[in-house]
Scaffold this active site. Sequence first.
Site, PDB file in Angstrom:
ATOM      1  N   CYS A   7       6.345 -39.105 -78.157  1.00 58.47           N
ATOM      2  CA  CYS A   7       7.473 -39.571 -77.352  1.00 58.47           C
ATOM      3  C   CYS A   7       8.547 -40.312 -78.132  1.00 58.47           C
ATOM      4  O   CYS A   7       9.683 -39.852 -78.187  1.00 58.47           O
ATOM      5  CB  CYS A   7       6.953 -40.424 -76.204  1.00 58.47           C
ATOM      6  SG  CYS A   7       5.940 -39.401 -75.129  1.00 58.47           S
TER       7      CYS A   7
HETATM    8  P1  NAD Z   1       1.723 -31.851 -73.214  1.00 59.88           P
HETATM    9  O1  NAD Z   1       2.183 -31.007 -74.320  1.00 59.88           O
HETATM   10  O2  NAD Z   1       0.459 -32.628 -73.329  1.00 59.88           O
HETATM   11  O3  NAD Z   1       1.592 -30.950 -71.898  1.00 59.88           O
HETATM   12  C1  NAD Z   1       2.509 -29.978 -71.496  1.00 59.88           C
HETATM   13  C2  NAD Z   1       1.737 -28.861 -70.807  1.00 59.88           C
HETATM   14  O4  NAD Z   1       2.665 -27.955 -70.215  1.00 59.88           O
HETATM   15  C3  NAD Z   1       0.888 -28.034 -71.767  1.00 59.88           C
HETATM   16  O5  NAD Z   1      -0.457 -28.046 -71.306  1.00 59.88           O
HETATM   17  C4  NAD Z   1       1.489 -26.627 -71.687  1.00 59.88           C
HETATM   18  O6  NAD Z   1       0.544 -25.604 -71.814  1.00 59.88           O
HETATM   19  C5  NAD Z   1       2.109 -26.650 -70.298  1.00 59.88           C
HETATM   20  N1  NAD Z   1       3.176 -25.689 -70.050  1.00 59.88           N
HETATM   21  C6  NAD Z   1       4.246 -25.400 -70.829  1.00 59.88           C
HETATM   22  N2  NAD Z   1       5.020 -24.482 -70.213  1.00 59.88           N
HETATM   23  C7  NAD Z   1       4.441 -24.206 -69.023  1.00 59.88           C
HETATM   24  C8  NAD Z   1       4.772 -23.341 -67.932  1.00 59.88           C
HETATM   25  N3  NAD Z   1       5.872 -22.588 -67.929  1.00 59.88           N
HETATM   26  N4  NAD Z   1       3.941 -23.302 -66.888  1.00 59.88           N
HETATM   27  C9  NAD Z   1       2.818 -24.043 -66.861  1.00 59.88           C
HETATM   28  N5  NAD Z   1       2.466 -24.883 -67.848  1.00 59.88           N
HETATM   29  C10 NAD Z   1       3.262 -24.958 -68.917  1.00 59.88           C
HETATM   30  O7  NAD Z   1       2.936 -32.822 -72.880  1.00 59.88           O
HETATM   31  P2  NAD Z   1       2.875 -34.316 -72.302  1.00 59.88           P
HETATM   32  O8  NAD Z   1       2.534 -35.269 -73.378  1.00 59.88           O
HETATM   33  O9  NAD Z   1       2.092 -34.325 -71.031  1.00 59.88           O
HETATM   34  O10 NAD Z   1       4.427 -34.545 -71.980  1.00 59.88           O
HETATM   35  C11 NAD Z   1       5.059 -33.872 -70.932  1.00 59.88           C
HETATM   36  C12 NAD Z   1       6.399 -34.521 -70.689  1.00 59.88           C
HETATM   37  O11 NAD Z   1       6.215 -35.874 -70.236  1.00 59.88           O
HETATM   38  C13 NAD Z   1       7.298 -34.615 -71.928  1.00 59.88           C
HETATM   39  O12 NAD Z   1       8.629 -34.469 -71.522  1.00 59.88           O
HETATM   40  C14 NAD Z   1       7.075 -36.044 -72.406  1.00 59.88           C
HETATM   41  O13 NAD Z   1       8.172 -36.550 -73.125  1.00 59.88           O
HETATM   42  C15 NAD Z   1       6.913 -36.782 -71.097  1.00 59.88           C
HETATM   43  N6  NAD Z   1       6.137 -38.024 -71.194  1.00 59.88           N
HETATM   44  C16 NAD Z   1       4.998 -38.023 -71.945  1.00 59.88           C
HETATM   45  C17 NAD Z   1       4.237 -39.190 -72.011  1.00 59.88           C
HETATM   46  C18 NAD Z   1       3.007 -39.258 -72.866  1.00 59.88           C
HETATM   47  O14 NAD Z   1       2.522 -40.353 -73.107  1.00 59.88           O
HETATM   48  N7  NAD Z   1       2.455 -38.151 -73.340  1.00 59.88           N
HETATM   49  C19 NAD Z   1       4.624 -40.322 -71.268  1.00 59.88           C
HETATM   50  C20 NAD Z   1       5.784 -40.254 -70.493  1.00 59.88           C
HETATM   51  C21 NAD Z   1       6.525 -39.085 -70.457  1.00 59.88           C
HETATM   52  C1  UGA Z   2       5.473 -44.729 -75.304  1.00 63.77           C
HETATM   53  C2  UGA Z   2       5.930 -45.882 -74.406  1.00 63.77           C
HETATM   54  O1  UGA Z   2       5.208 -47.071 -74.763  1.00 63.77           O
HETATM   55  C3  UGA Z   2       5.659 -45.559 -72.937  1.00 63.77           C
HETATM   56  O2  UGA Z   2       6.202 -46.600 -72.123  1.00 63.77           O
HETATM   57  C4  UGA Z   2       6.321 -44.237 -72.595  1.00 63.77           C
HETATM   58  O3  UGA Z   2       6.033 -43.860 -71.260  1.00 63.77           O
HETATM   59  C5  UGA Z   2       5.825 -43.156 -73.529  1.00 63.77           C
HETATM   60  O4  UGA Z   2       6.107 -43.534 -74.899  1.00 63.77           O
HETATM   61  C6  UGA Z   2       6.508 -41.851 -73.295  1.00 63.77           C
HETATM   62  O5  UGA Z   2       7.631 -41.759 -72.913  1.00 63.77           O
HETATM   63  O6  UGA Z   2       5.842 -40.864 -73.504  1.00 63.77           O
HETATM   64  P1  UGA Z   2       3.125 -43.964 -76.271  1.00 63.77           P
HETATM   65  O7  UGA Z   2       3.932 -43.114 -77.184  1.00 63.77           O
HETATM   66  O8  UGA Z   2       1.990 -43.348 -75.529  1.00 63.77           O
HETATM   67  O9  UGA Z   2       4.068 -44.596 -75.153  1.00 63.77           O
HETATM   68  O10 UGA Z   2       2.507 -45.210 -77.058  1.00 63.77           O
HETATM   69  P2  UGA Z   2       3.055 -46.595 -77.671  1.00 63.77           P
HETATM   70  O11 UGA Z   2       2.004 -47.601 -77.487  1.00 63.77           O
HETATM   71  O12 UGA Z   2       4.418 -46.940 -77.225  1.00 63.77           O
HETATM   72  O13 UGA Z   2       3.084 -46.235 -79.212  1.00 63.77           O
HETATM   73  C7  UGA Z   2       4.098 -45.434 -79.796  1.00 63.77           C
HETATM   74  C8  UGA Z   2       4.096 -45.626 -81.289  1.00 63.77           C
HETATM   75  O14 UGA Z   2       4.587 -46.910 -81.615  1.00 63.77           O
HETATM   76  C9  UGA Z   2       2.701 -45.547 -81.929  1.00 63.77           C
HETATM   77  O15 UGA Z   2       2.758 -44.829 -83.144  1.00 63.77           O
HETATM   78  C10 UGA Z   2       2.311 -46.974 -82.179  1.00 63.77           C
HETATM   79  O16 UGA Z   2       1.477 -47.148 -83.280  1.00 63.77           O
HETATM   80  C11 UGA Z   2       3.663 -47.606 -82.424  1.00 63.77           C
HETATM   81  N1  UGA Z   2       3.623 -48.990 -81.977  1.00 63.77           N
HETATM   82  C12 UGA Z   2       3.332 -49.260 -80.686  1.00 63.77           C
HETATM   83  C13 UGA Z   2       3.878 -49.987 -82.872  1.00 63.77           C
HETATM   84  O17 UGA Z   2       4.168 -49.731 -84.059  1.00 63.77           O
HETATM   85  N2  UGA Z   2       3.838 -51.277 -82.427  1.00 63.77           N
HETATM   86  C14 UGA Z   2       3.553 -51.573 -81.133  1.00 63.77           C
HETATM   87  O18 UGA Z   2       3.527 -52.750 -80.773  1.00 63.77           O
HETATM   88  C15 UGA Z   2       3.284 -50.548 -80.244  1.00 63.77           C
END
Ligand code: NAD
Ligand code: UGA
Length: 444
Positions: free
Chosen positions: A279
């Site tokens: 992210c």
């Molecule tokens: P991910 O890669 O783990 O999962 C995405 C899934 O979508 C995969 O399983 C893939 O096979 C599936 N997919 C792709 N195209 C598809 C389609 N056409 N139909 C059905 N399935 C399909 O991704 P993620 O980490 O869950 O992230 C998803 C979104 O949420 C991203 O935009 C990310 O930035 C956002 N987000 C992620 C986090 C996080 O911590 N991972 C937190 C907040 C927001």
């Molecule tokens: C981050 C945000 O913390 C979430 O709020 C958000 O929803 C998410 O991205 C997203 O949009 O997907 P995440 O990436 O899961 O979550 O984890 P973090 O704990 O934020 O860590 C991100 C990176 O920053 C890691 O590599 C971690 O080691 C580093 N980090 C984190 C630091 O260097 N210092 C910290 O205090 C925390």
Amino acid sequence: MKVSIIGTGYVGLVTGACLAEVGHEVICVDVDPRKVDMINSAEAPIHERGLPELLKRNSGRRLSATTNLAAAVADTEITFIAVGTPAANGKIDLKYVEAAAAEIGRAIRDKAGYTTVVVKSTVVPGTTIGVVQRAIERASGKKAGVDFGLGMNPEFLTEGTAVADFTFPDRLVLGGIDARTHDVLRELYQSFDDSVPRIETNPTTAEMIKYASNAVLATMISFSNEIARLCSAVGGVDAIDVMRGVHQAGYFTIRHGGERLTAPICSFLEPGCGFGGSCLPKDVTALVGQGRENGLSLDLLQSVLRINGAQPDEMMRLMGLHYQSLRDVPVAVLGIAFKPDTDDIRESPAFPLIRRLKEQGATLTAYDPIARPSEHPDLAGVRLADSLREAVAGAKIVLLVTRWSEFSALDGLLGELGTQPLVVDGRRVLNPGSFSQYEGIGRA
Ligand code: NAD
Ligand code: UGA
């Protein structure tokens, strides 16, 4: 409510399982049949605390999974898009979002009645009412705001604590194109605690709130790392002591009754070997890319990425204080996951470091308590250890990259093994006095 979720990754599956837990009927959709089968067998395809229990309680009851997107959309009132939004060529790649939106459009073409589509993926501001709306309208022949609702509801969960973050959110950001979409979103989240702030807004603002929230975290990490670099250069000052002093400001630590409460954001003010994950790096890159497309140079955020990209070099510099050459030097890298308590290795700071170490000819062993990505190209030629003990036995240099709690036992373990390697602490979690040779990011 009947809910379908397109994309069953970290966000889609956690969202689906948590919504099922509070009583909704959820169908998770993924193109990956392995994930679908696992969910239907109540097995978690990812390592996430609390998820196995949620799946056990809900799979086969209120939660199911399928590869059939059209059937899932036809059978539900609200459809979330939770597919990945990677960065490519310095900007966001919306191909998965666009493909999912088009498929949803085709699925609602013949669907009688109103449906609401909500983007949960992190997408650059303007995407929902742009790319997504166009793709659905084109494929369905229907009109947003008339035949279907359209919303944007970003997700703020953090990997490792995703289930708790979703269940007890710090805020709900609900972006909708019209009142009817907002009504649907309100109904979906009605069982959530009333004290949770609900920010009801338009989709573009919701999208920007998500990016600004991640960008500020990345900025604080790079800010701390820049100060840390100066501390190391000046000498006689440790960035950890500096940041502890900074934390005590009333902005970061509040007085509440007789207690002093330090804001969680302070952890982002600790120096370290850089941020990674699926992210922060890609989201800051996406914002910079969107700025560029709008004729704006986002200088601060570009610096945030540049500083972060240089943190592996800082780790190399610390090794260089003790070793002129790393050729054939046995080095143990502790941590492959991008952060503790997850198996996610996307953009892990371990990889750029491993690439540099390979270039210098080091003999590498890596260890992670959960992540074992043996097929990863950067790990070719790297021995993967099965335990911390196995990883550090025989190492001349030990690099701590991920803040796994297990690694805090390193001093005792080295004592038992009777070895005294150089320890380079990329997370500043170890006690320098416990090692005969110690370097840490931001240390004098
Ligand atoms: P991910 O890669 O783990 O999962 C995405 C899934 O979508 C995969 O399983 C893939 O096979 C599936 N997919 C792709 N195209 C598809 C389609 N056409 N139909 C059905 N399935 C399909 O991704 P993620 O980490 O869950 O992230 C998803 C979104 O949420 C991203 O935009 C990310 O930035 C956002 N987000 C992620 C986090 C996080 O911590 N991972 C937190 C907040 C927001
Ligand atoms: C981050 C945000 O913390 C979430 O709020 C958000 O929803 C998410 O991205 C997203 O949009 O997907 P995440 O990436 O899961 O979550 O984890 P973090 O704990 O934020 O860590 C991100 C990176 O920053 C890691 O590599 C971690 O080691 C580093 N980090 C984190 C630091 O260097 N210092 C910290 O205090 C925390």
